[in-house]
Design a protein around this motif. Structure first.
Motif, PDB file in Angstrom:
ATOM      1  N   GLY A  47      43.104  22.688  31.723  1.00 43.61           N
ATOM      2  CA  GLY A  47      42.001  22.450  32.642  1.00 43.61           C
ATOM      3  C   GLY A  47      42.408  21.922  34.003  1.00 43.61           C
ATOM      4  N   ARG A  48      43.664  22.144  34.374  1.00 37.76           N
ATOM      5  CA  ARG A  48      44.127  21.676  35.680  1.00 37.76           C
ATOM      6  C   ARG A  48      43.455  22.484  36.790  1.00 37.76           C
ATOM      7  NH1 ARG A  48      50.411  22.037  37.786  1.00 37.76           N
ATOM      8  NH2 ARG A  48      49.986  21.573  39.980  1.00 37.76           N
ATOM      9  N   VAL A  49      43.093  21.818  37.880  1.00 34.62           N
ATOM     10  CA  VAL A  49      42.463  22.478  39.026  1.00 34.62           C
ATOM     11  C   VAL A  49      43.543  22.826  40.042  1.00 34.62           C
ATOM     12  CG1 VAL A  49      40.793  22.246  40.906  1.00 34.62           C
ATOM     13  CG2 VAL A  49      40.321  21.232  38.666  1.00 34.62           C
ATOM     14  N   PRO A  50      43.616  24.075  40.503  1.00 35.83           N
ATOM     15  CA  PRO A  50      44.640  24.465  41.479  1.00 35.83           C
ATOM     16  C   PRO A  50      44.492  23.709  42.788  1.00 35.83           C
ATOM     17  CG  PRO A  50      43.545  26.388  40.561  1.00 35.83           C
ATOM     18  CD  PRO A  50      42.749  25.199  40.142  1.00 35.83           C
ATOM     19  N   ARG A  51      45.615  23.538  43.478  1.00 39.52           N
ATOM     20  CA  ARG A  51      45.588  22.951  44.810  1.00 39.52           C
ATOM     21  C   ARG A  51      45.109  24.008  45.808  1.00 39.52           C
ATOM     22  NH1 ARG A  51      50.834  24.548  43.900  1.00 39.52           N
ATOM     23  NH2 ARG A  51      51.909  25.640  45.597  1.00 39.52           N
ATOM     24  N   GLU A  52      44.596  23.536  46.923  1.00 41.04           N
ATOM     25  CA  GLU A  52      44.210  24.452  48.007  1.00 41.04           C
ATOM     26  C   GLU A  52      45.451  25.151  48.559  1.00 41.04           C
ATOM     27  OE1 GLU A  52      41.316  25.309  48.921  1.00 41.04           O
ATOM     28  OE2 GLU A  52      40.066  23.785  47.987  1.00 41.04           O
ATOM     29  N   PRO A  53      45.375  26.408  48.937  1.00 40.93           N
ATOM     30  CA  PRO A  53      44.165  27.249  49.034  1.00 40.93           C
ATOM     31  C   PRO A  53      43.942  28.143  47.825  1.00 40.93           C
ATOM     32  CG  PRO A  53      45.973  28.346  50.140  1.00 40.93           C
ATOM     33  CD  PRO A  53      46.546  27.083  49.572  1.00 40.93           C
ATOM     34  N   LEU A  54      44.527  27.781  46.661  1.00 40.74           N
ATOM     35  CA  LEU A  54      44.552  28.704  45.531  1.00 40.74           C
ATOM     36  C   LEU A  54      43.197  28.998  44.887  1.00 40.74           C
ATOM     37  CD1 LEU A  54      47.909  27.602  43.906  1.00 40.74           C
ATOM     38  CD2 LEU A  54      47.385  29.841  44.871  1.00 40.74           C
ATOM     39  N   PRO A  55      42.268  28.043  44.772  1.00 34.82           N
ATOM     40  CA  PRO A  55      41.015  28.393  44.073  1.00 34.82           C
ATOM     41  C   PRO A  55      40.312  29.625  44.635  1.00 34.82           C
ATOM     42  CG  PRO A  55      41.164  26.027  44.321  1.00 34.82           C
ATOM     43  CD  PRO A  55      42.302  26.608  45.115  1.00 34.82           C
ATOM     44  N   ALA A  56      40.128  29.664  45.959  1.00 34.12           N
ATOM     45  CA  ALA A  56      39.422  30.805  46.559  1.00 34.12           C
ATOM     46  C   ALA A  56      40.265  32.077  46.501  1.00 34.12           C
ATOM     47  CB  ALA A  56      39.027  30.493  47.991  1.00 34.12           C
ATOM     48  N   ILE A  57      41.580  31.950  46.651  1.00 33.20           N
ATOM     49  CA  ILE A  57      42.435  33.137  46.622  1.00 33.20           C
ATOM     50  C   ILE A  57      42.449  33.756  45.231  1.00 33.20           C
ATOM     51  CG2 ILE A  57      44.842  33.900  46.768  1.00 33.20           C
ATOM     52  CD1 ILE A  57      45.190  32.034  49.122  1.00 33.20           C
ATOM     53  N   VAL A  58      42.600  32.924  44.210  1.00 28.66           N
ATOM     54  CA  VAL A  58      42.602  33.444  42.835  1.00 28.66           C
ATOM     55  C   VAL A  58      41.260  34.082  42.510  1.00 28.66           C
ATOM     56  CG1 VAL A  58      42.700  32.777  40.405  1.00 28.66           C
ATOM     57  CG2 VAL A  58      44.389  31.874  42.016  1.00 28.66           C
ATOM     58  N   THR A  59      40.180  33.426  42.915  1.00 26.75           N
ATOM     59  CA  THR A  59      38.849  33.983  42.663  1.00 26.75           C
ATOM     60  C   THR A  59      38.695  35.334  43.348  1.00 26.75           C
ATOM     61  OG1 THR A  59      37.921  31.752  42.515  1.00 26.75           O
ATOM     62  CG2 THR A  59      36.374  33.559  42.850  1.00 26.75           C
ATOM     63  N   GLN A  60      39.152  35.440  44.595  1.00 29.63           N
ATOM     64  CA  GLN A  60      39.055  36.708  45.317  1.00 29.63           C
ATOM     65  C   GLN A  60      39.866  37.800  44.639  1.00 29.63           C
ATOM     66  OE1 GLN A  60      37.175  37.540  47.845  1.00 29.63           O
ATOM     67  NE2 GLN A  60      38.015  39.603  48.107  1.00 29.63           N
ATOM     68  N   LEU A  61      41.084  37.482  44.224  1.00 30.73           N
ATOM     69  CA  LEU A  61      41.927  38.484  43.557  1.00 30.73           C
ATOM     70  C   LEU A  61      41.286  38.971  42.268  1.00 30.73           C
ATOM     71  CD1 LEU A  61      45.427  36.837  44.094  1.00 30.73           C
ATOM     72  CD2 LEU A  61      44.626  38.981  45.113  1.00 30.73           C
ATOM     73  N   LEU A  62      40.731  38.056  41.496  1.00 27.25           N
ATOM     74  CA  LEU A  62      40.094  38.448  40.238  1.00 27.25           C
ATOM     75  C   LEU A  62      38.804  39.222  40.498  1.00 27.25           C
ATOM     76  CD1 LEU A  62      40.715  35.227  38.109  1.00 27.25           C
ATOM     77  CD2 LEU A  62      41.757  37.482  37.799  1.00 27.25           C
ATOM     78  N   ASN A  63      38.044  38.842  41.524  1.00 28.84           N
ATOM     79  CA  ASN A  63      36.843  39.607  41.857  1.00 28.84           C
ATOM     80  C   ASN A  63      37.191  41.040  42.251  1.00 28.84           C
ATOM     81  OD1 ASN A  63      34.900  37.676  41.326  1.00 28.84           O
ATOM     82  ND2 ASN A  63      34.876  36.868  43.406  1.00 28.84           N
ATOM     83  N   GLU A  64      38.278  41.205  43.014  1.00 31.42           N
ATOM     84  CA  GLU A  64      38.691  42.548  43.408  1.00 31.42           C
ATOM     85  C   GLU A  64      39.139  43.353  42.193  1.00 31.42           C
ATOM     86  OE1 GLU A  64      41.680  41.976  46.345  1.00 31.42           O
ATOM     87  OE2 GLU A  64      40.271  41.369  47.915  1.00 31.42           O
ATOM     88  N   ALA A  65      39.791  42.694  41.247  1.00 32.70           N
ATOM     89  CA  ALA A  65      40.288  43.395  40.062  1.00 32.70           C
ATOM     90  C   ALA A  65      39.171  43.772  39.091  1.00 32.70           C
ATOM     91  CB  ALA A  65      41.328  42.535  39.342  1.00 32.70           C
ATOM     92  N   THR A  66      38.104  42.969  39.073  1.00 31.68           N
ATOM     93  CA  THR A  66      37.016  43.218  38.122  1.00 31.68           C
ATOM     94  C   THR A  66      35.808  43.887  38.755  1.00 31.68           C
ATOM     95  OG1 THR A  66      36.062  41.012  38.524  1.00 31.68           O
ATOM     96  CG2 THR A  66      37.694  41.210  36.744  1.00 31.68           C
ATOM     97  N   GLY A  67      35.737  43.897  40.096  1.00 32.30           N
ATOM     98  CA  GLY A  67      34.557  44.435  40.763  1.00 32.30           C
ATOM     99  C   GLY A  67      33.380  43.495  40.749  1.00 32.30           C
ATOM    100  N   ARG A  68      33.620  42.236  40.424  1.00 31.09           N
ATOM    101  CA  ARG A  68      32.545  41.246  40.399  1.00 31.09           C
ATOM    102  C   ARG A  68      32.520  40.449  41.697  1.00 31.09           C
ATOM    103  NH1 ARG A  68      33.391  38.864  34.210  1.00 31.09           N
ATOM    104  NH2 ARG A  68      32.905  40.817  33.121  1.00 31.09           N
TER     105      ARG A  68
END
Length: 234
Positions: A47-68
């Protein structure tokens, strides 16, 4: 006690990714060895929270991969109310360039994300490989209309100022002002060229100030607008 991040695990599964694929995608953007498998494992299982700027970057990469279009807060609620979030410099530019009216979409993008109180964009732009960005044609030296003449005067002011935070805020406020003018004047060639000049100068300023991602965003925006025909046919 921290708990496993089931939401992140579900997004990875939806993308068909395992941790190594996520590590590779992040490192391709931010540099080799920026992220390790062990760190992703801690996100997933501890449950570790990523340091900035990773949260938004990881979310964007996964959204692009899933189309969500999941927000960062769905994966890490602790980061959901951050006043600024980090995104790649080319984030959303393909959709803008391919929209029915790229100039209007581009102006709206700068207006919608403006933090008017702070004089900056709410997003923090992280650099991307230059090959990911559109290239701009040379600026046409057509006779300046009234808005382009005003923009020329403003860009001369920006160029003469030191490349610090105050000047960056001034340049951003001018960008938003000219974006609103373009939206208000039905995207004619004069207001479009005025915004191109403001964006180009703001990009040069950001580069001199060491804000590489922001510089890329300004220059990419200028490139898209330069290639977009105005509604008066020029």
């Amino acid at each position: 006690m921290r708990h496993p991040n089931h939401a992140l695990a579900e997004q990875l599964a939806s993308a068909g990714w395992r941790p190594p694929q996520l590590v590779a995608a992040v490192n391709a953007l931010l540099g080799n060895d920026y992220l390790s498998r062990s760190t992703v494992s801690e996100w997933l299982h501890a449950g570790r929270v990523p340091r900035e700027p990773l949260p938004a970057i990881v979310t964007q990469l996964l959204n692009e991969a899933t189309g969500r279009s999941l927000p960062v807060s769905d994966l890490w609620p602790q980061t959901g109310l951050a006043p600024a979030w980090a995104v790649p410099a080319d984030n959303g530019l393909d959709a803008i360039a391919n929209s029915p009216s790229p100039a209007v979409a581009l102006a709206d993008d700068w207006i919608r994300h403006a933090d008017r109180h702070q004089g900056r964009d709410r997003r923090r732009f992280t650099p991307v490989p230059p090959s990911a960005l559109p290239s701009a044609p040379p600026i046409c030296e057509a006779p300046a209309g009234p808005w382009t003449a005003i923009a020329l005067a403003v860009t001369e002011q920006i160029t003469c100022l030191p490349p610090g935070p105050t000047t960056l805020r001034f340049a951003h406020r001018q960008t938003v002002t000219f974006a609103e003018t373009l939206a208000d004047t039905a995207q004619d060639s004069d207001t479009a060229m005025a915004l191109v000049r403001i964006l180009t100068t703001a990009g040069n300023l950001a580069r001199r100030a060491g804000a590489g991602g922001l510089a890329q965003r300004y220059h990419a925006s200028s490139a898209i607008l330069s290639r977009t025909p105005s509604r008066d046919g020029t």
